[in-house]
Design a protein around this motif. Structure first.
Motif, PDB file in Angstrom:
ATOM      1  N   ARG A 280     -17.089 -14.120   9.469  1.00  0.00           N
ATOM      2  CA  ARG A 280     -16.979 -15.576   9.550  1.00  0.00           C
ATOM      3  C   ARG A 280     -17.168 -16.215   8.178  1.00  0.00           C
ATOM      4  O   ARG A 280     -17.956 -15.718   7.375  1.00  0.00           O
ATOM      5  CB  ARG A 280     -18.060 -16.132  10.480  1.00  0.00           C
ATOM      6  N   ALA A 281     -16.498 -17.351   7.970  1.00  0.00           N
ATOM      7  CA  ALA A 281     -16.752 -18.148   6.764  1.00  0.00           C
ATOM      8  C   ALA A 281     -17.781 -19.249   7.057  1.00  0.00           C
ATOM      9  O   ALA A 281     -18.433 -19.749   6.154  1.00  0.00           O
ATOM     10  CB  ALA A 281     -15.448 -18.765   6.262  1.00  0.00           C
ATOM     11  N   PHE A 282     -17.904 -19.622   8.345  1.00  0.00           N
ATOM     12  CA  PHE A 282     -18.800 -20.735   8.710  1.00  0.00           C
ATOM     13  C   PHE A 282     -19.912 -20.272   9.658  1.00  0.00           C
ATOM     14  O   PHE A 282     -20.270 -21.002  10.594  1.00  0.00           O
ATOM     15  CB  PHE A 282     -17.996 -21.874   9.356  1.00  0.00           C
ATOM     16  N   GLY A 283     -20.386 -19.032   9.400  1.00  0.00           N
ATOM     17  CA  GLY A 283     -21.383 -18.441  10.286  1.00  0.00           C
ATOM     18  C   GLY A 283     -22.606 -19.309  10.558  1.00  0.00           C
ATOM     19  O   GLY A 283     -23.237 -19.184  11.602  1.00  0.00           O
ATOM     20  N   GLU A 284     -22.924 -20.193   9.633  1.00  0.00           N
ATOM     21  CA  GLU A 284     -24.138 -21.010   9.796  1.00  0.00           C
ATOM     22  C   GLU A 284     -23.903 -22.314  10.535  1.00  0.00           C
ATOM     23  O   GLU A 284     -24.836 -23.083  10.751  1.00  0.00           O
ATOM     24  CB  GLU A 284     -24.693 -21.376   8.407  1.00  0.00           C
ATOM     25  N   TRP A 285     -22.671 -22.619  10.860  1.00  0.00           N
ATOM     26  CA  TRP A 285     -22.377 -23.947  11.418  1.00  0.00           C
ATOM     27  C   TRP A 285     -21.666 -23.869  12.778  1.00  0.00           C
ATOM     28  O   TRP A 285     -20.580 -23.303  12.886  1.00  0.00           O
ATOM     29  CB  TRP A 285     -21.472 -24.732  10.463  1.00  0.00           C
ATOM     30  N   SER A 286     -22.289 -24.470  13.816  1.00  0.00           N
ATOM     31  CA  SER A 286     -21.593 -24.505  15.116  1.00  0.00           C
ATOM     32  C   SER A 286     -20.378 -25.422  14.991  1.00  0.00           C
ATOM     33  O   SER A 286     -19.337 -25.162  15.592  1.00  0.00           O
ATOM     34  CB  SER A 286     -22.524 -24.982  16.224  1.00  0.00           C
ATOM     35  N   MET A 287     -20.492 -26.478  14.197  1.00  0.00           N
ATOM     36  CA  MET A 287     -19.329 -27.289  13.812  1.00  0.00           C
ATOM     37  C   MET A 287     -19.744 -28.205  12.666  1.00  0.00           C
ATOM     38  O   MET A 287     -20.319 -29.276  12.871  1.00  0.00           O
ATOM     39  CB  MET A 287     -18.775 -28.106  14.996  1.00  0.00           C
ATOM     40  N   ALA A 288     -19.475 -27.734  11.448  1.00  0.00           N
ATOM     41  CA  ALA A 288     -19.763 -28.560  10.273  1.00  0.00           C
ATOM     42  C   ALA A 288     -18.769 -29.709  10.255  1.00  0.00           C
ATOM     43  O   ALA A 288     -17.652 -29.576  10.772  1.00  0.00           O
ATOM     44  CB  ALA A 288     -19.623 -27.724   9.004  1.00  0.00           C
ATOM     45  N   PHE A 289     -19.164 -30.832   9.659  1.00  0.00           N
ATOM     46  CA  PHE A 289     -18.242 -31.968   9.622  1.00  0.00           C
ATOM     47  C   PHE A 289     -18.090 -32.504   8.210  1.00  0.00           C
ATOM     48  O   PHE A 289     -19.073 -32.704   7.493  1.00  0.00           O
ATOM     49  CB  PHE A 289     -18.732 -33.091  10.535  1.00  0.00           C
ATOM     50  N   VAL A 290     -16.847 -32.701   7.806  1.00  0.00           N
ATOM     51  CA  VAL A 290     -16.567 -33.328   6.526  1.00  0.00           C
ATOM     52  C   VAL A 290     -15.821 -34.622   6.824  1.00  0.00           C
ATOM     53  O   VAL A 290     -14.702 -34.596   7.343  1.00  0.00           O
ATOM     54  CB  VAL A 290     -15.704 -32.423   5.621  1.00  0.00           C
ATOM     55  N   GLY A 291     -16.467 -35.731   6.541  1.00  0.00           N
ATOM     56  CA  GLY A 291     -15.863 -37.025   6.851  1.00  0.00           C
ATOM     57  C   GLY A 291     -15.113 -37.596   5.663  1.00  0.00           C
ATOM     58  O   GLY A 291     -15.150 -37.036   4.571  1.00  0.00           O
TER      59      GLY A 291
END
Ligand SMILES: Cc1cc2nc3c(=O)[nH]c(=O)nc-3n(C[C@H](O)[C@H](O)[C@H](O)COP(=O)(O)O)c2cc1C
Length: 149
Positions: free
Chosen positions: A92-103
């Motif tokens: 995974r590239a986002f293993g630490e985030w259930s859903m990171a958000f970039v606004g």
């Protein structure tokens, strides 16, 4: 045997017409749902909302990613969903985030820099370039947050 790990990268166009508050409310709702559901499905990822487009990366067991993609096709809050990548991944590239958000606000300055480099146009971007961009944005945002604590 462990289920195959897949990564989905897609973009879609916001279908909610309304005030900035309405859009904010929708984003909050999507993130709340994602952060509630994704850990149960062993899904991680990131979502960006900018220039009226969503760009999302989802990583997880193939069946779970496919199940979510089916839901996304039925979700009337966005339209013109186009899959940029759906491939097996070693990790995974986002293993630490259930859903990171970039606004939009976080993205704006960097988005311009990225645009100058590669012409940010989701319709013309490859899955890999999109993943790379989102990953950089999430890491930079995370760094800023850590520094301000
Ligand atoms: C741009 C966008 C991204 C979304 N991302 C997710 C997600 O990562 N996880 C999720 O469960 N639902 C996500 N949703 C919501 C789903 O389409 C669907 O409404 C939701 O999964 C239903 O879950 P519920 O039955 O728990 O309300 C997203 C919707 C949109 C418009």
């Amino acid at each position: 045997m462990q289920e195959e790990l897949r990564r989905l990268v897609y973009y879609s166009v916001n279908a909610i017409e309304g005030s900035a508050d309405d859009i904010d409310h929708m984003l909050r709702d999507i993130l709340e749902t994602s952060r509630r559901n994704n850990p149960k499905l062993n899904i991680t990822g990131a979502l960006m909302f900018n220039a009226n487009c969503f760009v999302q990366v989802l990583e997880g067991p193939r069946a779970a990613v496919e199940q979510l993609l089916q839901r996304f096709h039925l979700d009337k809050r966005h339209k013109s969903l186009a899959v940029l990548a759906f491939s097996p991944i070693p990790e995974r590239a986002f293993g630490e985030w259930s859903m990171a958000f970039v606004g939009a606000r976080a993205a704006d300055g960097r988005l311009e820099a990225f645009a100058a480099e590669s012409g940010f146009d989701p319709t013309r971007m490859s899955g890999e370039a999109t993943l790379d961009f989102l990953h950089k944005m999430v890491l930079a945002q995370d760094q800023e947050l850590r520094q301000s604590c």
